[in-house]
Design an enzyme around this catalytic site. Structure first.
Site, mmCIF file in Angstrom:
data_model
loop_
_atom_site.group_PDB
_atom_site.id
_atom_site.type_symbol
_atom_site.label_atom_id
_atom_site.label_comp_id
_atom_site.label_asym_id
_atom_site.label_seq_id
_atom_site.Cartn_x
_atom_site.Cartn_y
_atom_site.Cartn_z
ATOM 1 N N ALA A 61 2.711 0.131 4.566
ATOM 2 C CA ALA A 61 2.770 -1.180 3.929
ATOM 3 C C ALA A 61 4.237 -1.541 3.760
ATOM 4 O O ALA A 61 5.107 -0.678 3.826
ATOM 5 C CB ALA A 61 2.098 -1.122 2.573
ATOM 6 N N GLY A 100 -0.061 3.005 5.217
ATOM 7 C CA GLY A 100 -0.975 1.970 5.716
ATOM 8 C C GLY A 100 -1.083 1.980 7.232
ATOM 9 O O GLY A 100 -2.114 1.598 7.786
ATOM 10 N N GLU A 103 -3.631 4.447 7.984
ATOM 11 C CA GLU A 103 -4.922 3.896 7.540
ATOM 12 C C GLU A 103 -5.459 2.876 8.559
ATOM 13 O O GLU A 103 -6.655 2.850 8.847
ATOM 14 C CB GLU A 103 -4.760 3.288 6.144
ATOM 15 C CG GLU A 103 -4.553 4.341 5.053
ATOM 16 C CD GLU A 103 -4.149 3.764 3.722
ATOM 17 O OE1 GLU A 103 -4.842 4.071 2.724
ATOM 18 O OE2 GLU A 103 -3.165 3.000 3.672
ATOM 19 N N GLU A 123 2.392 8.317 0.525
ATOM 20 C CA GLU A 123 2.349 7.446 -0.661
ATOM 21 C C GLU A 123 2.741 8.161 -1.951
ATOM 22 O O GLU A 123 3.414 7.574 -2.803
ATOM 23 C CB GLU A 123 0.946 6.845 -0.807
ATOM 24 C CG GLU A 123 0.640 5.685 0.129
ATOM 25 C CD GLU A 123 0.177 6.121 1.509
ATOM 26 O OE1 GLU A 123 -0.298 5.268 2.272
ATOM 27 O OE2 GLU A 123 0.321 7.312 1.839
#
Ligand code: T1G
Length: 686
Positions: A61, A100, A103, A123
């Site tokens: 992200a 992310g 993911e 994270e």
């Protein structure tokens, strides 16, 4: 940011380009959702390859968006749209598929990677947990045990290991795009595996989660995220997909707004900014292809190993052949230690040692690019070394001193090219400690300063430019730490309560335990030099301990007593008696952990603000990096300056005024008052 779609026969290639690391900004998330819709509607497309331009696959992200309210489409929805796409998506991974980014890849039906790729969910290193299905899909794909390791450590995996775990379906040699299209063409003909969200998590044995919790808690210490990530993984294993996704998202959003996450984000960006300081923008560093170290003691040997680990050929110089052998033995011991701990193999250790030449002839340095002096901390001794170096080294060689307390400007007097001279202050053990204080003199040329930063990048160090003063940034603040620890001691606390309070705050050890480990004689040496400069360092108890040769663990006693062969600190009656004598006439109080931490940390912040005001440090974040990477300040607190700002500088000033009124600290400096008015240290630079 661009997302381009190119159709190669029945395969659509979706290429993401969002430099520098293809972070999942709002625009990119939207573009991916749009791509799914467009390709689902295109009957000619049988499968999709998702690939990234630039140096890496999606690295997560966009961390710079974290301080702002989350904007749709939210990442879990982006991943769900790819997972439920009508055509199978193949994630083609190079560089780092992180957070992310991984993911998104877990939303794809297939994942392929180049051999050099790395995959992970880091994270927890940002004080959060995966927020787009990482803790829910990963255990379904690779099992709970492997998922727990990957998520709670935050450390990435290589492609080979990822293949073994089933995290990727193939490791592709050669051109990734070509290989991925071939792979997609093949899978387009066969039925896709069930979406990961539909799969069940393999069962675990009794006690698995309890054991995992103990192990994660032991490693995490005070960092909150790893245990919260573990809870999300357990939820994913014990409930249905939707409930687990909801639990993960709630946890993610809660932690994203937490103080620890803000602190770890601050450190993340500070570390990246430190590597390329704006004041050196556009300045080309010199090329360093060979190096030498003068002095093979603890520091010299560590620096030689750090240079070797970065691939540089090294010459290690000592005053005679006997001491040369001792220096080489010190380096060899470093490598043997790493072999013993399984960090490197014996053949790597041998290869490293083979790249180090030991000698007592300065003539060996005639063609060396960089020479770092690490001899005894004495001005005359150091000057003599540089006099010799000036006569043998190439006129364009960079010369550096590893002094931790002397003035590099004074050391460089007499060198033939002072513009090619600077301080490079490593921290012990130099091969492991990340911090490198880079100390230019008034004459250091900008490209030589830039060379110091380039060397730090090469060595994998965190560089911080420090101005010249006694102790530069780190040791100057350390003097305040020690003086304040003694003031608290003489006001009713004990070495054990002070150390316990600082450990409770998050430091790996307290100030007195740390001195006993490093040796009290080193600081005594500096205090002697300070008194010769008519300064008045405050260390009444330490001075008396040194007078009776209680230098710490190495003498069986310092602030604590030690049994032979046992490093466990034991309270000492001798020390207690000296403290009582020195405390006579001083007001006594009852100290709790928070008050002790304030009385030590806030004066450190005060001194650090003076350092900022004097431009010995150029940014508050630099001071945070110095304390985190050189002095064990807890990363999850963000460093002393971030901690003070987060707490509120007005409150910091108020507490300091209280301590000063009680004679327990210097009053807040004028610069700190100014920063408190603005609520931030950056105001001092405006
Ligand atoms: N967001 C924004 N900027 C980033 C970024 C990110 N995720 N990663 C790197 N940058 C910037 C960095 O600040 C620097 O900027 C430049 O890119 C180059 O970085 C829902 C929420 C990928 C291994 O934790 O580990 O996904 O200084 O110098 O050495 O679950 O960057 O040039 O202006 O480090 O080649 C998870 C963090 C996010 C990965 C490349 N992802 N990045 O290393 O380059 S949380 C991460 C890295 C998440 C989801 C959650 C490394 C790298 P500038 P660099 P590098």
């Amino acid at each position: 940011m661009t997302v381009t779609i190119v159709r190669e026969d029945a395969i659509a290639v979706v290429t993401v380009e969002n430099p520098p690391v293809n972070a999942l900004s709002q625009a990119l998330r939207q573009a991916l959702v749009d791509a799914v819709a467009e390709l689902d509607a295109d009957a000619a497309v049988k499968a999709v390859v998702l690939i990234c331009a630039g140096r890496t696959f999606i690295a997560g992200a966009d961390v710079s968006e974290f301080g702002k309210p989350p904007q749709p489409p939210h990442l879990p929805d982006v991943v769900a749209s790819i997972e439920s796409a009508k055509k199978p998506w193949v994630a083609a991974i190079h560089g780092s598929a992180l957070g992310g980014g991984l993911e998104v890849a877990l939303g794809c039906a297939w994942r392929v990677a180049v051999p050099s790729a790395s995959l992970g969910l880091p994270e927890v290193k940002l004080g959060i947990i995966p927020g787009a299905g990482g803790t829910v899909r990963l255990p379904r794909l690779i099992g709970p045990a492997a998922a727990v390791d990957l998520v709670t450590s935050g450390s990435p995996l290589g492609a080979k290991k990822a293949r073994e775990l089933g995290l990727v379906d193939a490791v592709l040699e050669g051109d990734l795009r070509t290989g991925a299209i071939a792979f997609a063409t093949e899978v387009a003909e066969k039925s896709s595996p069930p979406p990961i969200s539909d799969r069940v998590v393999p069962a675990v044995g009794a006690g698995f989660w309890e054991n995992a919790e103990k192990a994660v808690a032991a490693k995490a210490k005070r960092e909150v995220a790893p245990l919260r990530a573990l809870a999300a993984l357990r939820k994913a294993s014990e409930t249905d997909f939707a409930s687990a996704m909801e639990f993960e998202r709630e946890t993610f959003l809660e932690l994203r707004g937490s103080a620890q996450a803000a602190a770890l984000r601050h450190v993340f960006f500070a570390e990246r900014a430190a590597l390329r300081p704006p004041e050196l923008a556009g300045i080309t560093p010199r090329d360093i292809r060979s190096a030498a170290v003068i002095g093979g003691g603890t520091m010299g040997a560590g620096i030689a190993a750090a240079l070797r680990d970065a691939g540089l050929p090294v010459v290690l110089i000592e005053r005679d052949k006997v001491v040369v052998e001792r220096g080489l033995a010190n380096v060899r011991a470093i490598y043997q230690g790493s072999v013993k701990r399984g960090r490197i193999t014996q053949s790597v250790a041998d290869e490293r040692m083979a790249g180090i030449i030991g000698g007592d002839d300065y003539g060996l340095l005639g063609d060396t690019d960089l020479v770092i002096e690490a001899v005894f901390e004495d001005l005359a001794v150091k000057r003599a070394v540089f006099e010799k170096l000036s006569s043998v080294c190439r006129p364009d060689a960079v010369l550096a001193t590893n002094t931790s307390y002397l003035d590099p400007g004074a050391i460089s007097e007499g060198v033939s090219h002072p513009e090619l001279f600077l301080g490079l202050h490593f921290f012990s053990p130099a091969q492991f400690m990340k911090l490198l204080e880079i100390v230019p003199t008034k004459r250091t040329a900008p490209e030589v300063l830039a060379t110091g930063f380039a060397l730090a990048r090469l060595l994998g160090k965190v560089p911080v430019r420090a101005g010249i003063c006694d102790g530069f940034i780190g040791n100057r603040i350390l003097k305040v730490t020690r003086a304040q620890a003694e003031r608290v001691l003489l006001s009713g606390a004990t070495p054990s309560t002070v150390d316990a309070a600082m450990r409770a705050f998050g430091l790996p050890m307290g100030p007195f335990e740390a001195q006993d480990l490093g040796g009290l004689d080193i600081a005594a040496f500096q205090r002697k030099a300070a008194r010769e400069r008519c300064e008045a360092p405050f260390a009444p108890v330490a001075d008396r301990l040194c007078a009776i040769e209680r230098f710490g663990q190495k003498t069986g006693g310092g602030w604590y007593d030690y049994q032979p062969g046992d490093r466990a600190p034991k309270p000492s009656e001798t020390v207690a008696k000296i403290i009582a004598e020195e405390a006579v006439g001083r007001p006594q109080r009852v100290w709790d952990d928070a008050a002790i931490a304030d009385a030590i940390l806030l004066p450190m912040v005060n001194e650090a603000t003076c350092i900022l005001e004097e431009r010995v440090a150029l940014r508050a974040a630099d001071i945070d990096l110095v304390k985190i990477h050189g002095y064990g300040f807890p990363r999850w607190r963000g460093g002393p300056m971030h901690y003070a700002e987060a707490r509120g500088l007005t409150e910091v000033v108020a507490v300091l005024e209280g301590l000063a009124a009680d004679g327990l600290a210097e009053p807040p400096c004028e610069a700190l008052r100014r920063a408190a008015q603005a609520g931030r240290f950056s105001a001092l630079a405006e």
